[in-house]
Design an enzyme around this catalytic site. Structure first.
Site, PDB file in Angstrom:
ATOM      1  N   LYS A  15       0.826  -1.214   0.000  1.00 20.48           N
ATOM      2  CA  LYS A  15       0.000   0.000   0.000  1.00 20.48           C
ATOM      3  C   LYS A  15       0.855   1.256   0.000  1.00 20.48           C
ATOM      4  CE  LYS A  15      -4.392  -1.759   0.890  1.00 20.48           C
ATOM      5  NZ  LYS A  15      -5.706  -1.755   1.485  1.00 20.48           N
ATOM      6  N   LYS A  21      -3.577 -10.147  -6.208  1.00 17.87           N
ATOM      7  CA  LYS A  21      -4.905 -10.534  -5.706  1.00 17.87           C
ATOM      8  C   LYS A  21      -5.980  -9.559  -6.212  1.00 17.87           C
ATOM      9  CE  LYS A  21      -5.705  -8.045  -1.446  1.00 17.87           C
ATOM     10  NZ  LYS A  21      -6.549  -7.961  -0.303  1.00 17.87           N
ATOM     11  N   LYS A  70     -10.522  -4.660  -4.101  1.00 20.80           N
ATOM     12  CA  LYS A  70     -11.590  -3.712  -4.373  1.00 20.80           C
ATOM     13  C   LYS A  70     -11.072  -2.301  -4.557  1.00 20.80           C
ATOM     14  CE  LYS A  70     -13.461  -4.301   0.164  1.00 20.80           C
ATOM     15  NZ  LYS A  70     -12.491  -3.954   1.186  1.00 20.80           N
TER      16      LYS A  70
HETATM   17  P1  ATP Z   1      -8.489  -3.336  -0.122  1.00 22.73           P
HETATM   18  O1  ATP Z   1      -8.347  -3.654  -1.570  1.00 22.73           O
HETATM   19  O2  ATP Z   1      -9.199  -2.052   0.160  1.00 22.73           O
HETATM   20  O3  ATP Z   1      -7.234  -3.521   0.648  1.00 22.73           O
HETATM   21  P2  ATP Z   1      -9.573  -5.922   0.175  1.00 22.73           P
HETATM   22  O4  ATP Z   1     -10.312  -6.164  -1.095  1.00 22.73           O
HETATM   23  O5  ATP Z   1      -8.288  -6.577   0.404  1.00 22.73           O
HETATM   24  O6  ATP Z   1      -9.470  -4.388   0.446  1.00 22.73           O
HETATM   25  P3  ATP Z   1     -10.632  -6.298   2.863  1.00 22.73           P
HETATM   26  O7  ATP Z   1     -11.798  -5.566   3.354  1.00 22.73           O
HETATM   27  O8  ATP Z   1      -9.321  -5.805   3.328  1.00 22.73           O
HETATM   28  O9  ATP Z   1     -10.607  -6.343   1.272  1.00 22.73           O
HETATM   29  O10 ATP Z   1     -10.789  -7.832   3.169  1.00 22.73           O
HETATM   30  C1  ATP Z   1     -11.982  -8.473   3.552  1.00 22.73           C
HETATM   31  C2  ATP Z   1     -11.773  -9.955   3.499  1.00 22.73           C
HETATM   32  O11 ATP Z   1     -11.679 -10.402   2.158  1.00 22.73           O
HETATM   33  C3  ATP Z   1     -10.483 -10.427   4.172  1.00 22.73           C
HETATM   34  O12 ATP Z   1     -10.748 -11.603   4.900  1.00 22.73           O
HETATM   35  C4  ATP Z   1      -9.559 -10.708   3.039  1.00 22.73           C
HETATM   36  O13 ATP Z   1      -8.602 -11.682   3.367  1.00 22.73           O
HETATM   37  C5  ATP Z   1     -10.522 -11.224   1.992  1.00 22.73           C
HETATM   38  N1  ATP Z   1     -10.020 -10.996   0.645  1.00 22.73           N
HETATM   39  C6  ATP Z   1      -9.703  -9.799   0.087  1.00 22.73           C
HETATM   40  N2  ATP Z   1      -9.295  -9.955  -1.167  1.00 22.73           N
HETATM   41  C7  ATP Z   1      -9.343 -11.292  -1.444  1.00 22.73           C
HETATM   42  C8  ATP Z   1      -9.042 -12.092  -2.590  1.00 22.73           C
HETATM   43  N3  ATP Z   1      -8.634 -11.547  -3.708  1.00 22.73           N
HETATM   44  N4  ATP Z   1      -9.225 -13.427  -2.493  1.00 22.73           N
HETATM   45  C9  ATP Z   1      -9.673 -13.991  -1.370  1.00 22.73           C
HETATM   46  N5  ATP Z   1      -9.976 -13.301  -0.248  1.00 22.73           N
HETATM   47  C10 ATP Z   1      -9.810 -11.965  -0.267  1.00 22.73           C
END
Ligand code: ATP
Ligand code: LTN
Length: 335
Positions: A118, A200, A203
């Protein structure tokens, strides 16, 4: 208000309202949470405080918090069974986070890959919150004496740090915190970006074609899958250097329950076009009922408010026990 049964283990997890919730969040986290509700005392949160480590537009942010809350319910989390609260409504989180900051080393936080990623991505705003993000997450978990924390694979390192901090604190003050175990399902633990399948699905990725939002319209889902990056082999099978196809097979398997081999056999002799369409259709069908329920919940702000208030009341009561105990052990004077 749900009674905490002494026999059942405690599960806590949270999701940031940092954008639109993706298929990665759903397969890696939310869907597993739903299945755990009967066997554990589950508590879930919308981690809004975590989300401001990245700049948020106020109007959009407020909407994202409501959306995340409604989406948890739409996915099947029953707030009567598993309290769902909004992190900023429960003041114990920021208080314990400060305390834990004083038991966490600069070096430990510097090693977090999410921080490194980040700070590369938001190089004009490498704020202290981004750096201390994992101590707030540790507070979220330790306050409820959670036994298990269901998350996607990307959060494993943060969980290990939470355990290390808890252990360090306990070694000085006695048994205050419970050491949490990660719960990472094999299925859907790491859904990759559709555009850069070595990264990965996230969002907060600006490239909208890289992710599928749980609330995307069917035609958008179809379009995004059709544009997904693949390879030139044109064989639907798991393989090295086939990150795009590996990811699509993983998604197909997570959604339909079919094995990788079943999927390879089913698409033998067919091109990637047919396969992408089939994956898109399976995802559309999986998300359709969730979208319908989401629309009902989001139109009912009174119900959402009733639930998040109850959730916060429950969370405050439970978390105060741990915070008070920790503060007492450190030597603070009780109010
Ligand atoms: P950001 O992109 O804003 O960092 P994020 O998409 O990683 O957010 P979070 O809110 O941080 O989402 O994560 C919520 C849950 O979703 C966590 O348990 C995280 O491990 C899971 N998660 C996030 N992205 C993935 C992915 N690509 N595959 C599987 N699990 C995911
Ligand atoms: N950092 C987490 C979201 C989160 C979380 C938590 C997950 C905040 N607090 C407590 C589990 C337990 C993420 O998924 N990126």
């Amino acid at each position: 208000m749900p009674e905490t049964s002494e026999k059942k283990k405690v599960i806590l997890s949270a999701i940031q309202p940092s954008g639109t919730i993706t298929l990665g969040n759903y397969l890696g986290a939310l869907r597993n949470w739903v299945n755990l509700q009967n066997d554990y005392n589950c508590i879930f949160a919308v981690a809004d405080l975590h989300a401001i480590t990245v700049r948020q537009d106020p109007k959009q942010f407020r909407q994202n918090i409501y959306n995340a809350y409604a989406l948890l319910l739409a996915c099947g989390i029953d707030p009567e069974k598993s309290p769902v609260f909004i992190q900023s409504h429960v003041h114990t989180h920021t208080e314990l986070a400060w305390i834990l900051n004083c038991f966490t080393q600069f070096g430990e936080l510097s090693r977090m890959t999410q921080f490194k990623d980040k700070s590369r991505k938001y190089s004009n705003n490498i704020n202290a919150g981004l750096f201390t993000y994992p101590t707030l997450m540790a507070a979220d978990i330790l306050l409820y004496r959670a036994d298990m924390v269901p998350v996607g694979a990307d959060q494993k390192q943060h969980l290990e740090l939470a355990r290390d901090i808890a252990e360090r604190f306990n070694s000085i003050y006695g048994n205050v915190f419970k050491l949490p175990e990660p719960y990472i399902s094999n299925i859907g633990a790491r859904v990759m970006s559709l555009q850069e399948p070595t990264k990965k699905m996230s969002k907060s990725d600006e490239n909208v074609n890289s992710w599928i939002a749980v609330l995307d319209k069917p035609e958008t889902i179809m379009k995004k899958f059709k544009r997904a990056v693949t390879d030139s082999e044109a064989v639907v099978r798991i393989g090295e250097g086939k990150d795009g196809i590996n990811n699509l097979i993983g998604i197909m398997s997570a959604v339909t329950g079919k094995t990788n081999d079943d999927i390879t056999a089913e698409f033998e002799g067919k091109g990637y076009g047919d396969f992408k369409t089939a994956v898109a259709e399976a995802v559309i069908e999986e998300l359709r009922p969730i979208q319908t329920k989401f629309n009902e919940y989001i139109a009912n702000k009174d119900y959402l408010e009733e639930q998040y208030r109850k959730g916060a009341e429950f969370a405050l009561k439970l978390s105060l026990r741990t915070l008070d105990k920790a503060m007492n052990k450190i030597g603070f004077i009780a109010k």
